[in-house]
Enzyme design. Sequence first.
Site, mmCIF file in Angstrom:
data_model
loop_
_atom_site.group_PDB
_atom_site.id
_atom_site.type_symbol
_atom_site.label_atom_id
_atom_site.label_comp_id
_atom_site.label_asym_id
_atom_site.label_seq_id
_atom_site.Cartn_x
_atom_site.Cartn_y
_atom_site.Cartn_z
ATOM 1 N N THR A 12 0.898 -1.260 0.074
ATOM 2 C CA THR A 12 -0.149 -0.033 0.036
ATOM 3 C C THR A 12 0.816 1.096 0.081
ATOM 4 O OG1 THR A 12 -0.145 0.401 2.465
ATOM 5 C CG2 THR A 12 -1.627 -1.043 1.223
ATOM 6 N N GLY A 14 2.454 2.739 -2.656
ATOM 7 C CA GLY A 14 3.465 2.116 -3.587
ATOM 8 C C GLY A 14 4.158 3.118 -4.450
ATOM 9 N N SER A 16 5.830 6.226 -4.162
ATOM 10 C CA SER A 16 6.979 6.788 -4.044
ATOM 11 C C SER A 16 7.608 6.424 -2.792
ATOM 12 C CB SER A 16 6.488 8.518 -3.685
ATOM 13 O OG SER A 16 5.654 8.460 -2.639
ATOM 14 N N TYR A 148 0.775 11.990 15.049
ATOM 15 C CA TYR A 148 1.670 10.961 14.296
ATOM 16 C C TYR A 148 2.153 9.906 15.293
ATOM 17 C CZ TYR A 148 4.932 9.191 11.174
ATOM 18 O OH TYR A 148 5.920 8.137 10.372
#
Length: 247
Positions: A12, A14, A16, A148
């Site tokens: 998933t 994919g 860059s 994050y």
Amino acid sequence: MDNLKNKVAVITGGNSGIGYATAKQLKEQGATVIITGRRKEAIEKAASELGVHAIVADQSRISDIENLALKVKEDFGQVDILFINAGITTKGTIEEATEELFDSVMNINFKGAYFTLSRFTPILNDGASVVFLSSNTASMSYAGTSIYSSSKAAVNSIVKIAALELAPRKIRVNSISPGPTETEIMKKIGLDEEGVKTLMNAIVDTIPLKQMGTSEDVAKMVSHLSSEASKFITGADFIMDGGMVLA
């Protein structure tokens, strides 16, 4: 270099960075590789460059994940390698946080990652390898990274429980936690080229090995965890940050 021959791999995010480098690595080792992403043009361009397959899917949408799993099963059968890599980053204090920002990060990094594993579990081959992309920030505390870091800490919890649940099928579940890595995501936090360079230099000063990681470093670890060489490894988190967590 064909130790993954006849393996089907889904990556998933994919188009860059780490996902792109991993697709290249797994393809070189003989795997049939499918990459996913939200942007049709970007994911198809990457697939064309890499010589792999592309399926458009937004990891923040459960319906997209379910359709992705159905499409993969229909076109490729069972899956041997699942690299749950798609994610976004953000910075900001808890005081500055908005519900929109919180949801956008959690919907991809946590909920999306969780349901990708959930919906793909039925089509994983026994003995398959699942790798989550986490982050060294899951075990470190920095001001401005609460959303994050929390999303990645949640991912690490998934890994341990999934490893236990899937052990009867010999499916191994692990995570990789990179530190600062030279990818395009560094440019997506609102900095220009000079700003990114200044930030990277400051970050390097905090790393004992005095260098940034690369996407290829992570790709090689995904490949290792997907091979027979790691058949006795599950529920583990591999920190790849040049010793940053030690400093």
